[in-house]
Design a protein around this motif. Structure first.
Motif, PDB file in Angstrom:
ATOM      1  N   SER A   1      20.775 -33.392 -80.974  1.00  0.00           N
ATOM      2  CA  SER A   1      20.523 -33.764 -82.429  1.00  0.00           C
ATOM      3  C   SER A   1      20.685 -32.616 -83.369  1.00  0.00           C
ATOM      4  CB  SER A   1      19.194 -34.348 -82.489  1.00  0.00           C
ATOM      5  OG  SER A   1      18.205 -33.525 -82.601  1.00  0.00           O
ATOM      6  N   LEU A   2      20.496 -31.552 -82.778  1.00  0.00           N
ATOM      7  CA  LEU A   2      20.900 -30.247 -83.459  1.00  0.00           C
ATOM      8  C   LEU A   2      22.563 -30.113 -83.961  1.00  0.00           C
ATOM      9  CD1 LEU A   2      18.946 -27.631 -81.941  1.00  0.00           C
ATOM     10  CD2 LEU A   2      18.535 -28.273 -84.177  1.00  0.00           C
ATOM     11  N   GLN A   3      23.212 -30.572 -82.795  1.00  0.00           N
ATOM     12  CA  GLN A   3      24.543 -30.482 -82.885  1.00  0.00           C
ATOM     13  C   GLN A   3      25.232 -31.535 -84.072  1.00  0.00           C
ATOM     14  OE1 GLN A   3      25.562 -30.652 -78.759  1.00  0.00           O
ATOM     15  NE2 GLN A   3      26.270 -28.237 -78.950  1.00  0.00           N
ATOM     16  N   SER A   4      24.754 -32.811 -83.882  1.00  0.00           N
ATOM     17  CA  SER A   4      25.120 -33.703 -84.878  1.00  0.00           C
ATOM     18  C   SER A   4      24.486 -33.281 -86.257  1.00  0.00           C
ATOM     19  CB  SER A   4      24.577 -35.191 -84.403  1.00  0.00           C
ATOM     20  OG  SER A   4      23.469 -35.425 -84.846  1.00  0.00           O
ATOM     21  N   GLU A   5      23.580 -32.827 -86.365  1.00  0.00           N
ATOM     22  CA  GLU A   5      22.881 -32.246 -87.741  1.00  0.00           C
ATOM     23  C   GLU A   5      23.943 -31.259 -88.250  1.00  0.00           C
ATOM     24  OE1 GLU A   5      18.688 -30.594 -89.663  1.00  0.00           O
ATOM     25  OE2 GLU A   5      18.799 -31.429 -87.461  1.00  0.00           O
ATOM     26  N   LEU A   6      24.274 -30.322 -87.569  1.00  0.00           N
ATOM     27  CA  LEU A   6      25.240 -29.189 -87.928  1.00  0.00           C
ATOM     28  C   LEU A   6      26.362 -29.699 -88.189  1.00  0.00           C
ATOM     29  CD1 LEU A   6      25.847 -25.881 -87.712  1.00  0.00           C
ATOM     30  CD2 LEU A   6      26.869 -26.470 -85.599  1.00  0.00           C
ATOM     31  N   SER A   7      27.074 -30.492 -87.712  1.00  0.00           N
ATOM     32  CA  SER A   7      28.387 -31.248 -87.815  1.00  0.00           C
ATOM     33  C   SER A   7      28.317 -31.921 -89.171  1.00  0.00           C
ATOM     34  CB  SER A   7      29.062 -31.963 -86.691  1.00  0.00           C
ATOM     35  OG  SER A   7      28.429 -33.372 -86.785  1.00  0.00           O
TER      36      SER A   7
END
Ligand SMILES: [Zn+2]
Length: 243
Positions: free
Chosen positions: A134-140
């Motif tokens: 979820s952090l990675q999708s938030e980052l992207s």
């Protein structure tokens, strides 16, 4: 060659515009940085747990192998019991069997303990992996937003930067470093025009004689109160008209 005070004021004007552009990006650069940090941290946690899981798996494997070896030994010993010649031999073998069986129990317990621990850790890893995802999708998403905002202002930013470089080249290193020093200490404003007889930075009234000196525009004067570089109102207006 332009007048030094005018050049500094031009530089200030451009820097304020560049700051505005940077502000339009809002919290995005900070959010992206923060998410990157969190991702790194989560990945480190996952790696550490994974290492522990591997250790428990190895320990479990070893317990299983030991158990197998011990079981074989018990089988052998039990066969030997049929061939004993006296009580002493019988007792010795029975004793070894009992000991081996105790060890087998210990191995089984160890296998079970390691198994339980490994499962517990795997659950934590799964949770962390979900968090990471979820952090990675938030980052992207945030990166995409930042790129879009940056793209809108890209040309303007380059143009301003180019003009800034042109002006900075006409100033001495000493003047530039003094300007940068004041600018970073004074919230981005190092050069301020006099406004209604007061410093445009701290609003403290400027003595009339200093005002006169500033109109001559041949020497750098600082505000006695805040230390910013002052420029006469009409000279600032002249610069702004050209810009
Ligand atoms: Zn001031």
């Amino acid at each position: 060659m332009e007048n030094k005070i005018k050049l500094l004021y031009m530089l200030q004007t451009l820097d304020l515009k560049l700051m505005d552009l940077e502000e339009e990006k809002g919290d995005l650069p900070g959010i992206v940085r923060n998410l990157n940090d969190q991702i790194q941290e989560t990945q480190t946690q996952i790696d550490a747990l994974q290492k522990q899981i591997d250790e428990h798996l190895a320990a479990r494997e070893k317990a299983n192998l030991d158990e197998e070896t011990l079981n074989q030994r018990v089988e052998e010993l039990k066969k030997q019991l049929y061939e004993v010649r006296n009580n002493k031999e019988y007792d010795a073998i029975t004793k070894e069997i009992t000991e081996a069986e105790d060890k087998i129990m210990a191995c089984m317990q160890a296998a079970e303990d390691n198994d339980a621990k490994q499962k517990e850790l795997s659950t934590s890893v799964d949770e962390l992996k979900q968090k990471l995802e979820s952090l990675q999708s938030e980052l992207s998403e945030n990166k995409k937003d930042l790129q879009e905002v940056s793209k809108i202002h890209e040309d303007e930013e380059l143009q301003l930067q180019h003009e800034r470089d042109k002006i900075a080249r006409q100033l001495t290193d000493e003047a530039l470093s003094s300007y940068d020093r004041i600018r970073s200490a004074k919230y981005g404003k190092a050069v301020v025009p006099i406004t209604r007889g007061a410093c445009g930075g701290c609003y403290k009234t400027v003595p009339p004689q200093l005002n006169l000196l500033l109109r001559k525009n041949d020497e750098i004067h600082h505000c006695e109160n805040c230390g910013r570089i002052l420029i006469a109102e009409e000279i600032a207006a002249e610069v702004n008209k050209v810009a």
